[in-house]
Design a protein around this motif. Sequence first.
Motif, PDB file in Angstrom:
ATOM      1  N   GLU A   1      50.547 -36.130  63.609  1.00 14.77           N
ATOM      2  CA  GLU A   1      51.162 -37.621  63.768  1.00 14.77           C
ATOM      3  C   GLU A   1      50.522 -38.634  62.948  1.00 14.77           C
ATOM      4  O   GLU A   1      51.116 -39.373  62.478  1.00 14.77           O
ATOM      5  CB  GLU A   1      51.075 -37.974  65.055  1.00 14.77           C
ATOM      6  CG  GLU A   1      51.742 -36.910  66.148  1.00 14.77           C
ATOM      7  CD  GLU A   1      51.133 -35.879  66.609  1.00 14.77           C
ATOM      8  OE1 GLU A   1      51.698 -35.346  67.828  1.00 14.77           O
ATOM      9  OE2 GLU A   1      50.214 -35.573  65.999  1.00 14.77           O
ATOM     10  N   ALA A   2      49.000 -38.673  62.873  1.00 16.31           N
ATOM     11  CA  ALA A   2      48.540 -39.606  62.199  1.00 16.31           C
ATOM     12  C   ALA A   2      48.651 -39.971  60.908  1.00 16.31           C
ATOM     13  O   ALA A   2      48.815 -41.021  60.187  1.00 16.31           O
ATOM     14  CB  ALA A   2      46.931 -39.550  62.325  1.00 16.31           C
ATOM     15  N   GLY A   3      49.194 -38.814  60.013  1.00 18.84           N
ATOM     16  CA  GLY A   3      49.613 -38.848  58.730  1.00 18.84           C
ATOM     17  C   GLY A   3      50.849 -39.512  58.591  1.00 18.84           C
ATOM     18  O   GLY A   3      51.079 -39.998  57.505  1.00 18.84           O
TER      19      GLY A   3
ATOM     20  N   VAL B   1      47.675 -41.817  73.848  1.00 18.26           N
ATOM     21  CA  VAL B   1      47.357 -40.645  72.955  1.00 18.26           C
ATOM     22  C   VAL B   1      45.959 -40.369  73.102  1.00 18.26           C
ATOM     23  O   VAL B   1      45.156 -41.207  73.882  1.00 18.26           O
ATOM     24  CB  VAL B   1      47.706 -40.992  71.602  1.00 18.26           C
ATOM     25  CG1 VAL B   1      49.246 -40.962  71.410  1.00 18.26           C
ATOM     26  CG2 VAL B   1      46.899 -42.026  70.895  1.00 18.26           C
ATOM     27  N   TYR B   2      45.588 -39.133  72.858  1.00 18.68           N
ATOM     28  CA  TYR B   2      43.985 -38.844  72.871  1.00 18.68           C
ATOM     29  C   TYR B   2      43.577 -37.889  72.234  1.00 18.68           C
ATOM     30  O   TYR B   2      44.322 -37.041  71.592  1.00 18.68           O
ATOM     31  CB  TYR B   2      43.803 -38.454  74.477  1.00 18.68           C
ATOM     32  CG  TYR B   2      44.381 -37.170  74.844  1.00 18.68           C
ATOM     33  CD1 TYR B   2      44.001 -35.795  74.771  1.00 18.68           C
ATOM     34  CD2 TYR B   2      45.527 -37.276  75.653  1.00 18.68           C
ATOM     35  CE1 TYR B   2      44.616 -34.538  75.213  1.00 18.68           C
ATOM     36  CE2 TYR B   2      46.367 -36.023  76.099  1.00 18.68           C
ATOM     37  CZ  TYR B   2      45.797 -34.675  75.733  1.00 18.68           C
ATOM     38  OH  TYR B   2      46.553 -33.900  76.159  1.00 18.68           O
ATOM     39  N   ASP B   3      42.292 -37.642  71.636  1.00 18.36           N
ATOM     40  CA  ASP B   3      41.896 -36.514  70.975  1.00 18.36           C
ATOM     41  C   ASP B   3      40.231 -36.563  71.333  1.00 18.36           C
ATOM     42  O   ASP B   3      39.542 -37.255  70.871  1.00 18.36           O
ATOM     43  CB  ASP B   3      41.958 -36.776  69.354  1.00 18.36           C
ATOM     44  CG  ASP B   3      41.240 -35.592  68.643  1.00 18.36           C
ATOM     45  OD1 ASP B   3      40.639 -34.722  69.060  1.00 18.36           O
ATOM     46  OD2 ASP B   3      41.677 -35.490  67.484  1.00 18.36           O
TER      47      ASP B   3
ATOM     48  N   ASP C   1      53.037 -41.825  66.575  1.00 20.45           N
ATOM     49  CA  ASP C   1      52.411 -41.653  65.423  1.00 20.45           C
ATOM     50  C   ASP C   1      51.337 -42.894  64.879  1.00 20.45           C
ATOM     51  O   ASP C   1      50.323 -42.544  64.363  1.00 20.45           O
ATOM     52  CB  ASP C   1      53.486 -41.350  64.399  1.00 20.45           C
ATOM     53  CG  ASP C   1      54.225 -40.240  64.062  1.00 20.45           C
ATOM     54  OD1 ASP C   1      53.802 -39.444  64.775  1.00 20.45           O
ATOM     55  OD2 ASP C   1      55.127 -40.247  63.457  1.00 20.45           O
ATOM     56  N   ASP C   2      51.824 -44.133  65.202  1.00 20.10           N
ATOM     57  CA  ASP C   2      51.099 -45.260  64.691  1.00 20.10           C
ATOM     58  C   ASP C   2      49.855 -45.247  65.784  1.00 20.10           C
ATOM     59  O   ASP C   2      48.684 -45.590  65.349  1.00 20.10           O
ATOM     60  CB  ASP C   2      51.841 -46.475  65.057  1.00 20.10           C
ATOM     61  CG  ASP C   2      52.887 -46.666  64.037  1.00 20.10           C
ATOM     62  OD1 ASP C   2      53.086 -45.875  63.148  1.00 20.10           O
ATOM     63  OD2 ASP C   2      53.573 -47.669  64.147  1.00 20.10           O
ATOM     64  N   MET C   3      50.030 -44.921  67.057  1.00 18.79           N
ATOM     65  CA  MET C   3      48.752 -45.036  67.766  1.00 18.79           C
ATOM     66  C   MET C   3      47.779 -43.745  67.546  1.00 18.79           C
ATOM     67  O   MET C   3      46.512 -44.245  67.653  1.00 18.79           O
ATOM     68  CB  MET C   3      49.497 -44.584  69.343  1.00 18.79           C
ATOM     69  CG  MET C   3      50.144 -45.935  69.854  1.00 18.79           C
ATOM     70  SD  MET C   3      50.957 -45.559  71.529  1.00 18.79           S
ATOM     71  CE  MET C   3      49.504 -44.956  72.627  1.00 18.79           C
TER      72      MET C   3
ATOM     73  N   PRO D   1      44.055 -29.257  62.718  1.00 19.06           N
ATOM     74  CA  PRO D   1      43.229 -30.006  61.671  1.00 19.06           C
ATOM     75  C   PRO D   1      42.485 -31.136  62.457  1.00 19.06           C
ATOM     76  O   PRO D   1      42.441 -31.435  63.597  1.00 19.06           O
ATOM     77  CB  PRO D   1      44.568 -30.600  61.016  1.00 19.06           C
ATOM     78  CG  PRO D   1      45.453 -30.767  61.843  1.00 19.06           C
ATOM     79  CD  PRO D   1      45.548 -29.405  62.758  1.00 19.06           C
ATOM     80  N   ARG D   2      41.827 -31.704  61.555  1.00 20.96           N
ATOM     81  CA  ARG D   2      40.528 -32.710  62.122  1.00 20.96           C
ATOM     82  C   ARG D   2      41.569 -33.630  62.446  1.00 20.96           C
ATOM     83  O   ARG D   2      41.106 -34.351  63.706  1.00 20.96           O
ATOM     84  CB  ARG D   2      39.826 -33.314  60.504  1.00 20.96           C
ATOM     85  CG  ARG D   2      38.736 -34.020  60.904  1.00 20.96           C
ATOM     86  CD  ARG D   2      38.007 -34.815  59.675  1.00 20.96           C
ATOM     87  NE  ARG D   2      37.296 -35.772  60.096  1.00 20.96           N
ATOM     88  CZ  ARG D   2      36.630 -36.496  59.346  1.00 20.96           C
ATOM     89  NH1 ARG D   2      36.769 -36.418  57.802  1.00 20.96           N
ATOM     90  NH2 ARG D   2      35.891 -37.493  59.585  1.00 20.96           N
TER      91      ARG D   2
END
Length: 206
Positions: free
Chosen positions: A20-22, A83-85, A56-58, A15-16
């Motif tokens: 974890e971000a959700g 974390v990275y994207d 998740d928070d990061m 996904p975009r």
Amino acid sequence: MPRVFVQGSPAEYYPRHAPEAGRGAVRRITETGEEVLHKPCRDVTEFGPDLAALIDDMFRTMYVAEGAGLAANQVGVGLRLFVYDCPDDNGVRHVGHIVNPVLEPAPAGRPLLDDVEGCLSVPGATMSVPRPERAVVHGQDKTGAPLTIEATGYFARCLTHETDHTHGVLYLDRLSKRQKRDALRQVTAHRDEVLSRRATRATELS
């Protein structure tokens, strides 16, 4: 070739935003001058729900700030973790997290590449920083399992930048005094605009 690698493994679809971000909450991003950014972080020794919640928070905080990577001390937690994207130079997307990262030394005699770099803890500033063209980072995932990530180009720059954070090093520390003054002038000029944009995105992503 796969267009996305998650934790170093190819993925058919992603996904975009990392899932974890959700689950995460937005945390305040620390800024240059705050003590937690300028001292080496502690090893992560406990792998469990608290670590997973921090990751998740990061992720959520990184997306709100429009970053390609985020280290734990950038949200005020002095642990060796990021974390990275981040895309590489071929447009392939790399997403994941690394706990207790160890960067392999760059081969002697290999030239460094200059490219523009920014940092979420130095809001509004970008400067050219020399980095290796290739990076290999060993560490663990959030369960404690061993992990190795190999990278080239911009993604290698991201991994070396974030590993620096775990040692208490900002990209500002790799600049000359004159360059550092230039970067801090950029922060003075653009910080308020950057923080305002983050606040807007935090609302949009909620």
